[in-house]
Design a protein around this motif. Sequence first.
Motif, short mmCIF file in Angstrom:
data_model
loop_
_atom_site.label_atom_id
_atom_site.label_comp_id
_atom_site.label_asym_id
_atom_site.label_seq_id
_atom_site.Cartn_x
_atom_site.Cartn_y
_atom_site.Cartn_z
N ILE A 98 -15.95 42.62 5.52
CA ILE A 98 -17.23 41.92 5.59
C ILE A 98 -17.16 40.78 6.60
O ILE A 98 -18.07 40.58 7.41
CB ILE A 98 -17.63 41.39 4.19
CG1 ILE A 98 -17.89 42.56 3.24
CG2 ILE A 98 -18.86 40.49 4.29
CD1 ILE A 98 -18.14 42.14 1.82
N HIS A 107 -17.30 42.16 10.11
CA HIS A 107 -18.64 42.64 10.47
C HIS A 107 -19.56 41.46 10.80
O HIS A 107 -20.34 41.52 11.75
CB HIS A 107 -19.24 43.47 9.33
CG HIS A 107 -18.66 44.85 9.25
ND1 HIS A 107 -17.97 45.30 8.16
CD2 HIS A 107 -18.66 45.87 10.13
CE1 HIS A 107 -17.58 46.54 8.35
NE2 HIS A 107 -17.99 46.92 9.55
N VAL A 108 -19.47 40.39 10.01
CA VAL A 108 -20.29 39.21 10.28
C VAL A 108 -19.93 38.62 11.63
O VAL A 108 -20.81 38.25 12.43
CB VAL A 108 -20.10 38.17 9.16
CG1 VAL A 108 -20.79 36.85 9.54
CG2 VAL A 108 -20.66 38.69 7.84
#
Length: 289
Positions: free
Chosen positions: A15, A18-19
């Motif tokens: 995550i 991806h951010v």
Amino acid sequence: MAAPMLTGRRDRPAIGSHVFLIVLTAAFLAPVVWAVLSSLKQPATIITDPLGFDPGAFTLGNYRAMFEDVPIASGFLNTAVVLVLKGGLTLFFAPLAGFAFAKYRFAGQNAIFGAVLLTLMLPTIVLVVPLLLQMRELGWINTYQALVLPGAVDAFAIFWMRQVIAAVPDELLDAARVDGCGEFRIFVSIVLPVIRPGLAGLAVLTVMNIYNDFVWPVVVTSQESMQTLQVVLATLAQNITGNRIGADFATVWGELLAASSIALVPLLVVFVLLQRHFINGILAGSVKG
């Protein structure tokens, strides 16, 4: 209960990455989006309110004025001709040279390949004057020959192809020779299908380099009819002010953004269509020979 906790811990780095990638992508795309949207604004609004966007006030006036003031169509045409001819020469001769350096042993091989690599250390500006003198002696100033032939087969393309072809197993080539294939037939039928990803990656880089080339075209072309797209864009402000009496700073910026937005389209289309091949080609080119 342990399994969900482990899964959650494994998902957190993904995550976070991806951010980070989303933020990085937004940072890279922000100037492009701003330029395209600003090209649809009234010239005065670009200066007075550069960050404001009103879709209801968007207009194609900058594009219409730009096509009237700037020979961008001829710039696209000349760039397309150079792309086809120069790109074709690069993609034909560079793999052949790479094949020779990767799969043959001959006297002075390392010295010749080292000399080829040494040319990568020479800045382009150093070669401009000698090349320009040669073009003048040949009578090639303001011709497609001068735009296409110098640098058509560069050292980087040869090095790239040599690295890619070095990874092709020698057993495949030896088996083809046993079957009676000639060397050029081996290159076409055996080597080319195997190195297709690396060749596609080289094709994308070649298109980008030729499309964005400015120094050599601006030196070797003085006639407006022979200027490539990048030269047309560089002299755009002069063309606008010369063709329109009283053209102000805002008008120049509006038409400049319109021309730049149009110039972005071909490269974006090429990269979107060939991004998978480009990434595979980068990986193929990283194989050590």
